[in-house]
Design a protein around this motif. Structure first.
Motif, PDB file in Angstrom:
ATOM      1  N   ARG A   1      -4.656  -3.808   8.896  1.00 34.89           N
ATOM      2  CA  ARG A   1      -5.790  -3.162   9.533  1.00 34.89           C
ATOM      3  C   ARG A   1      -5.347  -2.325  10.732  1.00 34.89           C
ATOM      4  NH1 ARG A   1      -9.271   0.126  10.197  1.00 34.89           N
ATOM      5  NH2 ARG A   1     -10.239   0.108  12.244  1.00 34.89           N
TER       6      ARG A   1
ATOM      7  N   HIS B   1       0.842  -1.193   0.000  1.00 35.68           N
ATOM      8  CA  HIS B   1       0.000   0.000   0.000  1.00 35.68           C
ATOM      9  C   HIS B   1       0.880   1.247   0.000  1.00 35.68           C
ATOM     10  CE1 HIS B   1      -4.315  -0.807   0.238  1.00 35.68           C
ATOM     11  NE2 HIS B   1      -4.028  -1.908   0.905  1.00 35.68           N
TER      12      HIS B   1
ATOM     13  N   CYS C   1      -3.524   1.049   9.881  1.00 36.75           N
ATOM     14  CA  CYS C   1      -4.520   2.072   9.542  1.00 36.75           C
ATOM     15  C   CYS C   1      -5.208   2.579  10.816  1.00 36.75           C
ATOM     16  CB  CYS C   1      -5.534   1.482   8.574  1.00 36.75           C
ATOM     17  SG  CYS C   1      -6.838   2.597   8.058  1.00 36.75           S
ATOM     18  N   TRP C   2      -5.586   1.654  11.695  1.00 42.97           N
ATOM     19  CA  TRP C   2      -6.239   2.013  12.962  1.00 42.97           C
ATOM     20  C   TRP C   2      -5.336   2.892  13.822  1.00 42.97           C
ATOM     21  CZ3 TRP C   2      -4.652   0.946  17.940  1.00 42.97           C
ATOM     22  CH2 TRP C   2      -5.581   1.197  18.963  1.00 42.97           C
TER      23      TRP C   2
ATOM     24  N   SER D   1      -5.641   6.519  12.653  1.00 45.99           N
ATOM     25  CA  SER D   1      -6.911   7.181  12.966  1.00 45.99           C
ATOM     26  C   SER D   1      -7.120   7.313  14.467  1.00 45.99           C
ATOM     27  CB  SER D   1      -8.079   6.420  12.327  1.00 45.99           C
ATOM     28  OG  SER D   1      -8.159   5.095  12.812  1.00 45.99           O
TER      29      SER D   1
ATOM     30  N   THR E   1       1.005   5.690   0.727  1.00 44.12           N
ATOM     31  CA  THR E   1       0.420   6.682   1.625  1.00 44.12           C
ATOM     32  C   THR E   1      -0.941   7.135   1.103  1.00 44.12           C
ATOM     33  OG1 THR E   1       2.599   7.437   2.324  1.00 44.12           O
ATOM     34  CG2 THR E   1       0.770   8.959   2.665  1.00 44.12           C
TER      35      THR E   1
ATOM     36  N   LEU F   1      -3.518   3.950   1.747  1.00 44.46           N
ATOM     37  CA  LEU F   1      -3.776   3.521   3.124  1.00 44.46           C
ATOM     38  C   LEU F   1      -4.102   4.686   4.054  1.00 44.46           C
ATOM     39  CD1 LEU F   1      -2.165   0.624   4.959  1.00 44.46           C
ATOM     40  CD2 LEU F   1      -2.341   2.795   6.165  1.00 44.46           C
ATOM     41  N   VAL F   2      -3.363   5.781   3.921  1.00 47.24           N
ATOM     42  CA  VAL F   2      -3.605   6.924   4.802  1.00 47.24           C
ATOM     43  C   VAL F   2      -4.666   7.843   4.209  1.00 47.24           C
ATOM     44  CG1 VAL F   2      -2.566   8.918   5.949  1.00 47.24           C
ATOM     45  CG2 VAL F   2      -1.271   6.791   5.741  1.00 47.24           C
TER      46      VAL F   2
ATOM     47  N   GLY G   1      -8.940  -2.626   1.521  1.00 48.69           N
ATOM     48  CA  GLY G   1      -9.536  -1.994   2.686  1.00 48.69           C
ATOM     49  C   GLY G   1     -11.017  -2.320   2.742  1.00 48.69           C
TER      50      GLY G   1
ATOM     51  N   LEU H   1      -8.033   5.461   3.468  1.00 52.45           N
ATOM     52  CA  LEU H   1      -8.578   4.607   4.533  1.00 52.45           C
ATOM     53  C   LEU H   1      -8.502   5.265   5.910  1.00 52.45           C
ATOM     54  CD1 LEU H   1      -7.188   1.136   3.368  1.00 52.45           C
ATOM     55  CD2 LEU H   1      -9.444   2.125   2.966  1.00 52.45           C
ATOM     56  N   ALA H   2      -7.299   5.577   6.380  1.00 51.31           N
ATOM     57  CA  ALA H   2      -7.168   6.142   7.731  1.00 51.31           C
ATOM     58  C   ALA H   2      -7.886   7.483   7.846  1.00 51.31           C
ATOM     59  CB  ALA H   2      -5.699   6.286   8.097  1.00 51.31           C
TER      60      ALA H   2
END
Length: 528
Positions: free
Chosen positions: A224, A186, A227-228, A231, A188, A191-192, A326, A195-196
């Motif tokens: 997962r 992934h 990403c969590w 956030s 930036t 994923l960021v 995602g 998703l994030a």
């Protein structure tokens, strides 16, 4: 992500983190951490990686016991411009060596226990890496050619290295239920940015509040949690509670000391922690939202947790997606929707994430769309799709259909826009959805920990019932199977006898081989 903890500390984030055991990165520093302390640990680790020879653009493989410091190591690697690759320590030895060979990391960060298990399986993970850093090397002095923490500790962290948003950010592996996992890259942006950032919003009812206590009981080797981490830190709850194992008795004291208001865990962890919902000091009494990913959780388990909460209207948020994409869909369960015989069951995965994802169902042979209500191969379209598979470009290309992604799942698109998952294509047999049958069996066998239905190349599907003692009542089984298609004689196993991935998913192909001696499945397996 390389400066995430620094920026949160600079903003004055007052979140405290409580661990069920000390970090493997910092075994002598206790189980309570503040954000400034975590930021300092990430910087310290960045200095260690640089001292070990890591340079911008290098890959850093992390293979260790399950803990949130998987993500701290990843953030440290990103900070120095490297690409972290998080691999589960529960991977079979040969699969681990295969993935490391594809990665060719400049540095392998691991533990003496991982290397000892590899030796027992006659494999050597260190052979694929330029350098190996063993975090707990003091436990085993017989590790020639490796670095110890003291060899690289105390070096200053270099200035953060910024890389392009479309360059590789992190590598994670898929679940590996059918064989050697794929390595998913992934960026930036995916994923960021896609998703994030989507999760870093204080949505009504389901959003993180500043007075919340977040419990995360996940597999931290998977994307997962990375990403969590992004956030959760940005939303700055009062507390974050990290549980690394699946023993309810070990987790209970920490959960009673810090009762969560939001819970995210693997489906297997929810199953294992279910006895805690019935204890006098029920640690889930304040929960207003449960979240589950990776796999569906059967209705009896969902019902037990929603009942355990004393909140007026607790919710269970079920997400479906893949490492490559995602989240693709989500739905919510309530106490009413999980009452026995009501609601669409756990295999209805809800609707696509609004504005962000689209789904279509096609014929597996012609790839032409099928009418709603008819089963077919599920394709997804999302801007969060990963960059590719490391070392398996042809496999990636075979699953990419222009802007669409072949999930490899068989499902039904309902008239209301929701999707019902029937099976992985590799597991799908004619005339039976294994996952639907498992839902029915778990409703009818409430004392079972888990019910599985495996399709082989020949013969009727093989049911497996997981119980506490590995025993199955014959009369209860006959009652539970009324109205179901013909099944083979059931096999009863304990939880420990079932081969699983790091997230607790059943490795169905391995279990089928274990029980029958053959790994032939009902589907083609073209898109695993």
């Amino acid at each position: 992500m390389g400066v995430l903890f620094d920026e949160c500390a600079a903003r004055g984030t007052r979140t405290t983190v409580h661990l069920d055991r000390p970090f493997d990165l910092a075994p002598d520093r206790g189980t309570r951490w503040t954000v400034p302390e975590l930021a300092a640990l990430v910087r310290e680790t960045a200095g260690m990686l640089t001292a070990a020879g890591v340079r911008p653009g290098d890959r850093v493989a992390v293979v260790k016991e399950n803990h949130w410091d998987y993500d701290l190591l990843a953030c440290a690697a990103v900070r120095v411009g490297a690409v972290p690759a998080q691999l589960s320590a529960r991977l079979p030895g040969q699969a681990l060596v295969t993935l490391l060979t594809r990665l060719t990391p400049a540095l392998l960060v691991t533990s003496a226990q991982v290397l000892a298990r590899a030796r027992r399986e006659d494999t050597d993970p260190t052979a694929a890496a330029t350098t190996t850093l063993v975090l707990d090397a003091g436990i085993d002095a017989d590790l020639p050619g490796t670095l110890r923490p003291d060899d690289v500790r105390g070096h200053p962290a270099p200035a953060p290295v910024r890389r392009g948003e479309d360059l590789p950010l992190i590598v994670n592996h898929t679940s590996g239920t059918t064989g050697v996992p794929k390595l998913v890259t992934h960026s930036t942006r995916t994923l960021v940015g896609e998703l994030a950032r989507f999760e870093s919003v204080r949505y009504p009812r389901i959003g993180v509040r500043r007075d919340d206590t977040l419990l995360n009981a996940n597999s931290f080797a998977h994307g997962r949690t990375f990403c969590w981490t992004g956030s959760a830190l940005c939303l700055a709850p009062a507390k974050i509670v990290i549980v690394t194992g699946q023993d309810p008795d070990l987790a209970d004291p920490l959960l009673r000391a810090h009762p969560p208001t939001l819970v995210e865990a693997t489906p297997a962890t929810y199953v294992r922690f279910r006895p805690l919902t019935e204890r006098l000091h029920n640690p889930f009494r304040d929960v207003r939202l449960y979240a589950s990913t990776y796999d569906a959780v059967h209705p009896p388990t969902v019902r037990a947790y929603l009942t355990a909460s004393r909140h007026r209207a607790p919710l269970w948020m079920q997400g479906w997606g893949q490492t490559e994409t995602g989240p693709l869909t989500f739905r919510f369960h309530t106490r009413a929707s999980t009452d026995e015989g009501r609601g669409p069951g756990s295999r209805n995965l809800g609707r696509p994430v609004p504005v962000r994802t689209r789904l279509r169902v096609v014929d597996p042979d012609t790839f032409r769309p099928v009418p709603r209500g008819r089963p077919g191969l599920v394709l997804a379209r999302t801007r969060a799709r990963a960059l590719g598979y490391v070392g398996e470009e042809a496999r990636w290309s075979a699953k990419r259909l222009g802007a669409w992604w072949n999930t490899g799942d068989i499902g039904v698109l309902r008239r209301d826009g929701s999707v019902e998952l029937l099976d992985r294509e590799v597991d799908h047999g004619s005339g039976l959805s294994c996952l639907r049958a498992e839902d029915v069996l778990e409703e009818r066998l409430p004392w079972a920990l888990e019910c599985l239905v495996l399709t082989g190349a020949d013969g009727p599907p093989l049911p497996v019932v997981v119980t506490a003692d590995g025993r199955l009542d014959a009369d209860g089984w006959r009652t539970a199977t009324r109205g179901l298609p013909p099944l083979a004689a059931p096999v009863a196993l304990t939880w420990e006898q079932v081969p699983r991935t790091d997230t607790g998913k059943v490795r169905r192909t391995a279990l089928l081989r274990q029980l029958t001696g053959t790994a032939g499945t009902g589907g083609s397996g073209r898109w695993t």
